[in-house]
Design a protein around this motif. Structure first.
Motif, PDB file in Angstrom:
ATOM      1  N   GLU A   8       3.805   1.466  -1.336  1.00 19.53           N
ATOM      2  CA  GLU A   8       4.319   1.593  -2.689  1.00 19.53           C
ATOM      3  C   GLU A   8       3.249   2.158  -3.635  1.00 19.53           C
ATOM      4  O   GLU A   8       3.533   3.007  -4.474  1.00 19.53           O
ATOM      5  CB  GLU A   8       4.799   0.225  -3.178  1.00 19.53           C
ATOM      6  N   LEU A   9       2.007   1.695  -3.437  1.00 19.03           N
ATOM      7  CA  LEU A   9       0.897   2.205  -4.248  1.00 19.03           C
ATOM      8  C   LEU A   9       0.760   3.718  -4.059  1.00 19.03           C
ATOM      9  O   LEU A   9       0.637   4.471  -5.030  1.00 19.03           O
ATOM     10  CB  LEU A   9      -0.405   1.511  -3.853  1.00 19.03           C
ATOM     11  N   PHE A  10       0.797   4.164  -2.803  1.00 15.25           N
ATOM     12  CA  PHE A  10       0.670   5.596  -2.532  1.00 15.25           C
ATOM     13  C   PHE A  10       1.833   6.375  -3.148  1.00 15.25           C
ATOM     14  O   PHE A  10       1.646   7.467  -3.665  1.00 15.25           O
ATOM     15  CB  PHE A  10       0.565   5.854  -1.021  1.00 15.25           C
ATOM     16  N   LYS A  11       3.032   5.775  -3.089  1.00 10.77           N
ATOM     17  CA  LYS A  11       4.184   6.429  -3.715  1.00 10.77           C
ATOM     18  C   LYS A  11       3.976   6.540  -5.215  1.00 10.77           C
ATOM     19  O   LYS A  11       4.243   7.571  -5.813  1.00 10.77           O
ATOM     20  CB  LYS A  11       5.459   5.626  -3.443  1.00 10.77           C
ATOM     21  N   SER A  12       3.492   5.437  -5.813  1.00 11.43           N
ATOM     22  CA  SER A  12       3.319   5.446  -7.267  1.00 11.43           C
ATOM     23  C   SER A  12       2.262   6.472  -7.674  1.00 11.43           C
ATOM     24  O   SER A  12       2.293   6.994  -8.779  1.00 11.43           O
ATOM     25  CB  SER A  12       2.965   4.050  -7.784  1.00 11.43           C
ATOM     26  N   MET A  13       1.333   6.776  -6.752  1.00 11.87           N
ATOM     27  CA  MET A  13       0.331   7.806  -7.054  1.00 11.87           C
ATOM     28  C   MET A  13       0.770   9.172  -6.534  1.00 11.87           C
ATOM     29  O   MET A  13      -0.024  10.102  -6.483  1.00 11.87           O
ATOM     30  CB  MET A  13      -1.020   7.410  -6.464  1.00 11.87           C
ATOM     31  N   ARG A  14       2.020   9.262  -6.158  1.00 17.48           N
ATOM     32  CA  ARG A  14       2.654  10.516  -5.760  1.00 17.48           C
ATOM     33  C   ARG A  14       1.918  11.227  -4.614  1.00 17.48           C
ATOM     34  O   ARG A  14       1.728  12.460  -4.651  1.00 17.48           O
ATOM     35  CB  ARG A  14       2.790  11.444  -6.973  1.00 17.48           C
ATOM     36  N   ALA A  15       1.517  10.458  -3.616  1.00 16.40           N
ATOM     37  CA  ALA A  15       0.875  11.045  -2.434  1.00 16.40           C
ATOM     38  C   ALA A  15       1.926  11.780  -1.611  1.00 16.40           C
ATOM     39  O   ALA A  15       3.069  11.338  -1.538  1.00 16.40           O
ATOM     40  CB  ALA A  15       0.244   9.943  -1.590  1.00 16.40           C
ATOM     41  N   ILE A  45      -4.809  -4.353  -2.904  1.00 21.04           N
ATOM     42  CA  ILE A  45      -4.459  -3.226  -2.032  1.00 21.04           C
ATOM     43  C   ILE A  45      -5.545  -2.159  -2.034  1.00 21.04           C
ATOM     44  O   ILE A  45      -5.294  -0.986  -2.344  1.00 21.04           O
ATOM     45  CB  ILE A  45      -3.129  -2.571  -2.413  1.00 21.04           C
ATOM     46  N   ALA A  61       0.841  -1.200   0.000  1.00 23.44           N
ATOM     47  CA  ALA A  61       0.000   0.000   0.000  1.00 23.44           C
ATOM     48  C   ALA A  61       0.875   1.249   0.000  1.00 23.44           C
ATOM     49  O   ALA A  61       0.567   2.238  -0.672  1.00 23.44           O
ATOM     50  CB  ALA A  61      -0.931  -0.006   1.208  1.00 23.44           C
ATOM     51  N   LEU A 120       9.887   4.033  -8.668  1.00 21.04           N
ATOM     52  CA  LEU A 120       9.804   3.702  -7.245  1.00 21.04           C
ATOM     53  C   LEU A 120      11.177   3.376  -6.668  1.00 21.04           C
ATOM     54  O   LEU A 120      11.410   3.539  -5.478  1.00 21.04           O
ATOM     55  CB  LEU A 120       8.865   2.511  -7.032  1.00 21.04           C
ATOM     56  N   PRO A 145       8.308   8.820  -9.202  1.00 22.65           N
ATOM     57  CA  PRO A 145       7.022   8.423  -9.791  1.00 22.65           C
ATOM     58  C   PRO A 145       6.417   9.567 -10.607  1.00 22.65           C
ATOM     59  O   PRO A 145       6.557  10.728 -10.250  1.00 22.65           O
ATOM     60  CB  PRO A 145       6.162   8.101  -8.562  1.00 22.65           C
ATOM     61  N   LEU A 177      -5.866  12.437  -4.355  1.00 23.04           N
ATOM     62  CA  LEU A 177      -4.459  12.762  -4.103  1.00 23.04           C
ATOM     63  C   LEU A 177      -3.988  13.926  -4.966  1.00 23.04           C
ATOM     64  O   LEU A 177      -3.037  14.613  -4.632  1.00 23.04           O
ATOM     65  CB  LEU A 177      -3.570  11.535  -4.345  1.00 23.04           C
ATOM     66  N   PHE A 181      -0.794  -4.043  -8.617  1.00 24.24           N
ATOM     67  CA  PHE A 181       0.000  -5.073  -7.965  1.00 24.24           C
ATOM     68  C   PHE A 181      -0.733  -6.419  -7.935  1.00 24.24           C
ATOM     69  O   PHE A 181      -1.893  -6.519  -8.296  1.00 24.24           O
ATOM     70  CB  PHE A 181       0.314  -4.642  -6.529  1.00 24.24           C
TER      71      PHE A 181
END
Lengths: 285, 265
Positions: A170-177, B99, A168, B69, B87, B116, B95
């Protein structure tokens, strides 16, 4: 898309209801047998009132304390206030330290040995010091309650916030949170079940802390009431007071259960369906 | 739905231009652990590329490098002509696990990428509802993840990926944890959706049939150190039928991939 069906794997609530009556009946039966034989022992003069009075005598004292003389109300309120105040301060300190430790790894490294040393020290043993520092009034009881209850919210908040699902994250990082979004939308909600579990332990701990401090030295509070009754060898009164403490504990426990039920709705199927309907009704676009 | 399609494929790049380019791309986690060594390739706009290989061949590493990443050790990696350092808004990732945020309904999960970015508009909400319908979850918009099956949860994740508006989709074994039937059906739907949006797609899998069935190009990777061993073009036009997998031409490609990977796969 007829091939996808809703996941209706609710583990038979009907089945539970079916045995519910039987279970409740059994509970009542066991309760009656225990209390009944206890009472009978009293009827046949097998009980020493100085050690263990019969249930009926305890009930009489209980009613007396609460409704006839009404002596317990003020003491009950005092202890409840001390425990609650201690709980809020303890939770405040515990959670602030935890959040600081999550934000700063350096703070975490240097503060955790103290927190652990603190936790392995029996908090109750600190009572004489607390009385010396905070005096004989309410503040020492509040301090004691705080001391006993700050650790569970600290460690649970810390653990909950630190062990956020890696995928999760990593997901947030990939969505640039950004950090704020990450905290409010992922970290905090994921940690909520653990945090509330910490609250539950803390509230019970706060009650213990307040009562122990009262035992040590106090002029008001349910702990001192219990001490007075037992010193007067009024064991029935003592047990009635103890039952009142259980009542307070139960009250605290119920408040926490309600909080848990309201906040952590996503762990309960029935609540989830309720919220699901509410969100659907509130949807605008 | 046309408006939705347009919103996703809003890139200025024409089909056929190079979108992702790598030259001697290397990622080492330590001196002895080289996850990916000297990978060089070009991926064109609108292409569907499968990365296939056994565990430890660096396929997930490659995907995460493209996603920004993790940082490369040496070599070059550009997306839309710019070096990848973090990113980007034009890449979205999915994934193996869905998630989903358990405390959010399907549509709220799909809306997360919009949230976001800033305030959620009515247009965002309409798109989210459209995507959920597209992945076959009409009437499940206000259901919580725990009330959905694994396949349905992954559909929500796919809708969320589309909601990002990314035109480069990075999929890390997205259906790997699902049963064979669900996986096959979702593969067919994925193919339909990426064809509609003309997205560039990188799809990591360890299933050779799946890799060939979905892709225009299969990058075959081998482990220790992770290497891009061979790039195989898949000539069949997309979208494809499941029955393609029974043809001798398809099985010839399977044999070719197997050959690169060695007998044990």
């Amino acid at each position: 898309m007829t091939s996808i069906a809703s996941d209706s794997s609710n583990i038979g609530p009907a089945e539970l209801q079916d045995t519910g009556f039987k279970r409740l009946g059994l509970h009542i039966l066991i309760f009656i047998i225990i209390i009944g034989s206890w009472e009978l022992a009293g009827v046949f003069n097998q009980l020493n009132d100085l050690l263990l009075p019969a249930p009926s005598k305890i009930i009489v004292k209980f009613v007396d304390l609460w409704f006839i003389k009404g002596t317990i109300w003020w003491h009950f309120f005092v202890t409840m206030f001390e425990a609650t105040a201690g709980f809020f301060i303890g939770v405040g300190i515990g959670m602030s330290l935890a959040i600081a430790a999550v934000i700063s790894p350096i703070f975490r490294r240097y503060i955790s040995p103290y927190a652990i040393a603190f936790n392995v020290t029996p908090g109750i043993a600190v009572t004489p010091l607390i009385i010396a520092w905070f005096g004989f009034g309410w503040s020492s009881k509040i301090a004691m309650a705080t001391l006993v209850c700050f650790f569970p919210p600290f460690i649970n908040t810390l653990t909950g916030l630190l062990y956020t699902d890696e995928d999760a994250t990593e997901l947030f990082k990939s969505m640039r949170a950004n950090k704020n979004q990450y905290f409010w939308k992922l970290q905090l909600p994921s940690a909520m079940p653990l945090i509330i579990a910490g609250f539950k332990i803390a509230l019970t701990g706060a009650l213990i802390g307040a009562v122990v401090a009262e035992f040590f030295s106090a002029s008001e509070g349910i702990g001192i009431l219990m001490q007075r009754t037992s010193f007067k060898l009024d064991i029935a009164g003592s047990i009635a007071t103890l039952l009142s403490m259980s009542l307070m504990g139960l009250l605290f426990f119920s408040i926490m259960e309600v909080l848990d039920y309201k906040v952590i709705f996503w762990k309960r199927d029935a609540r989830m369906q309720q919220i699901s309907k509410k969100r659907k009704a509130a949807w605008r676009m | 739905m046309a408006a939705v399609a347009q919103a996703v494929a809003s890139s200025k790049v024409a089909v056929g231009d190079t979108v992702i380019q790598a030259n001697n791309l290397t990622k080492a986690f330590s001196e002895s652990v080289v996850a990916l060594e000297n990978a060089s390739f070009k991926i064109k706009k609108g292409d569907f590329v499968s990365l296939v290989g056994p565990s430890g061949c660096g396929k997930s590493t490659l995907l995460r490098l493209v996603a920004g990443l993790i940082k490369k050790t040496s070599g070059n990696l550009t997306v839309h002509g710019k070096e990848v350092t973090e990113p980007r808004a034009d890449t979205g990732m999915m994934f193996q696990r869905p998630i989903l945020l358990e405390w959010r309904t399907s549509v709220e999960n799909v809306l997360l990428p919009s949230e976001l970015l800033g305030k959620v508009t009515n247009e965002d909400k309409r798109r989210a509802m459209g995507f959920l319908e597209m992945v076959g979850l009409k009437d499940f918009e206000f259901t919580f993840p725990r009330q959905l099956s694994g396949g349905m949860q992954q559909r929500v994740a796919l809708a969320r990926l589309l909601q990002t508006g990314a035109d480069i989709l990075l999929l890390d074994e997205p259906f790997g944890a699902l049963d064979e039937f669900t996986r096959e059906r979702l593969n067919v739907e994925l193919m339909r959706i990426v064809s509609q949006f003309k997205t560039t797609t990188l799809f990591v899998t360890h299933n050779i049939q799946e890799a060939i069935f979905l892709a225009d190009q299969v990058h075959v990777m081998t482990p220790r150190p992770g290497r891009l061993a061979k790039i195989i073009d898949v000539p069949f036009a997309r979208p494809r039928e499941i029955s393609l997998q029974l043809t001798p031409e398809f099985n010839k490609l399977v044999a070719e991939v197997r050959d690169v990977l060695g007998g044990d796969h």
